[in-house]
Design a protein around this motif. Sequence first.
Motif, PDB file in Angstrom:
ATOM      1  N   VAL A 136       0.833  -1.204   0.000  1.00 61.68           N
ATOM      2  CA  VAL A 136       0.000   0.000   0.000  1.00 61.68           C
ATOM      3  C   VAL A 136       0.869   1.257   0.000  1.00 61.68           C
ATOM      4  CG1 VAL A 136      -1.682   1.341   1.340  1.00 61.68           C
ATOM      5  CG2 VAL A 136      -1.981  -1.136   1.064  1.00 61.68           C
ATOM      6  N   SER A 137       1.923   1.245   0.804  1.00 64.61           N
ATOM      7  CA  SER A 137       2.819   2.396   0.890  1.00 64.61           C
ATOM      8  C   SER A 137       3.474   2.699  -0.456  1.00 64.61           C
ATOM      9  CB  SER A 137       3.887   2.133   1.956  1.00 64.61           C
ATOM     10  OG  SER A 137       4.800   3.208   2.015  1.00 64.61           O
ATOM     11  N   ALA A 138       3.961   1.650  -1.127  1.00 63.47           N
ATOM     12  CA  ALA A 138       4.618   1.841  -2.427  1.00 63.47           C
ATOM     13  C   ALA A 138       3.626   2.371  -3.458  1.00 63.47           C
ATOM     14  CB  ALA A 138       5.228   0.515  -2.900  1.00 63.47           C
ATOM     15  N   TYR A 139       2.399   1.858  -3.428  1.00 64.95           N
ATOM     16  CA  TYR A 139       1.377   2.322  -4.367  1.00 64.95           C
ATOM     17  C   TYR A 139       1.064   3.802  -4.148  1.00 64.95           C
ATOM     18  CZ  TYR A 139      -3.151   3.113  -6.508  1.00 64.95           C
ATOM     19  OH  TYR A 139      -4.177   3.650  -7.255  1.00 64.95           O
ATOM     20  N   LEU A 140       0.861   4.194  -2.901  1.00 65.55           N
ATOM     21  CA  LEU A 140       0.543   5.591  -2.601  1.00 65.55           C
ATOM     22  C   LEU A 140       1.688   6.519  -3.012  1.00 65.55           C
ATOM     23  CD1 LEU A 140      -1.135   5.221   0.918  1.00 65.55           C
ATOM     24  CD2 LEU A 140      -2.270   5.863  -1.228  1.00 65.55           C
ATOM     25  N   ALA A 141       2.922   6.090  -2.753  1.00 71.12           N
ATOM     26  CA  ALA A 141       4.078   6.909  -3.136  1.00 71.12           C
ATOM     27  C   ALA A 141       4.131   7.097  -4.656  1.00 71.12           C
ATOM     28  CB  ALA A 141       5.366   6.261  -2.623  1.00 71.12           C
ATOM     29  N   ASP A 142       3.836   6.024  -5.398  1.00 69.29           N
ATOM     30  CA  ASP A 142       3.856   6.114  -6.859  1.00 69.29           C
ATOM     31  C   ASP A 142       2.743   7.022  -7.376  1.00 69.29           C
ATOM     32  OD1 ASP A 142       6.002   4.418  -6.928  1.00 69.29           O
ATOM     33  OD2 ASP A 142       4.891   2.656  -7.619  1.00 69.29           O
ATOM     34  N   GLU A 143       1.550   6.923  -6.769  1.00 69.51           N
ATOM     35  CA  GLU A 143       0.448   7.782  -7.200  1.00 69.51           C
ATOM     36  C   GLU A 143       0.738   9.249  -6.863  1.00 69.51           C
ATOM     37  OE1 GLU A 143      -1.671   7.060  -9.235  1.00 69.51           O
ATOM     38  OE2 GLU A 143      -2.811   5.234  -8.839  1.00 69.51           O
ATOM     39  N   ARG A 144       1.409   9.481  -5.736  1.00 68.16           N
ATOM     40  CA  ARG A 144       1.792  10.855  -5.390  1.00 68.16           C
ATOM     41  C   ARG A 144       2.780  11.394  -6.422  1.00 68.16           C
ATOM     42  NH1 ARG A 144       4.487  11.696   0.379  1.00 68.16           N
ATOM     43  NH2 ARG A 144       6.086  10.493  -0.692  1.00 68.16           N
TER      44      ARG A 144
END
Length: 200
Positions: A136-144
């Motif tokens: 989840v953390s990696a996904y959110l960072a990529d979307e940011r």
Amino acid sequence: MPTGVHLRDARQQLFDAAERVLLRDGPNGLTSRAVTDEAVCAKGVLHRHFTDFDAFLTELVLDRAAQLETQAHALRETVGTGNVADNLTGALITLFGPVPVAIIPLITFRDELRARLRQARPGGGIAILAQVTTAVSAYLADERAMGRISADADTDSLTLSLVGGGHLLFADRDPDPPTTATVNKLVTTVLADVVQRRPR
């Protein structure tokens, strides 16, 4: 019970048997005898492959945690596509499937298992939750980075809210897991202030 049954790929068959016992009888029902009975093999088969039952459980958890890598990769593949909340909703439903949710209390209740998992995976003994958190953390960072989440969004706090809230929803799964709408409501609430809305 038969004592001479030959198991092809005995480790995997024992893991699969343990998974069935865990889903049916819960952490308290998961014993070495229950596993070998479920696998229809002699009790000694388990001890031929593992030094003791906690060693077996450690390998079981690590094996199931590794399977979440594929699901984590699938979430990363959705970056920049579709709807952020929908992507996370689908991911949480998959990552908090019946087996991961059943394994978490097993880890919580067994001190020795937790200790061995910490040795195997420095940084935390709750392997399943660690995998979900990382995904989840990696996904959110990529979307940011893509600009679909606010540049000043605190992705660490968002991750904790999503994973913690998701775990609470799925852990209370009696008699059924939460609906997609319930999970989506959690996700949209957590992301309400950070998802970049398209101008009308």
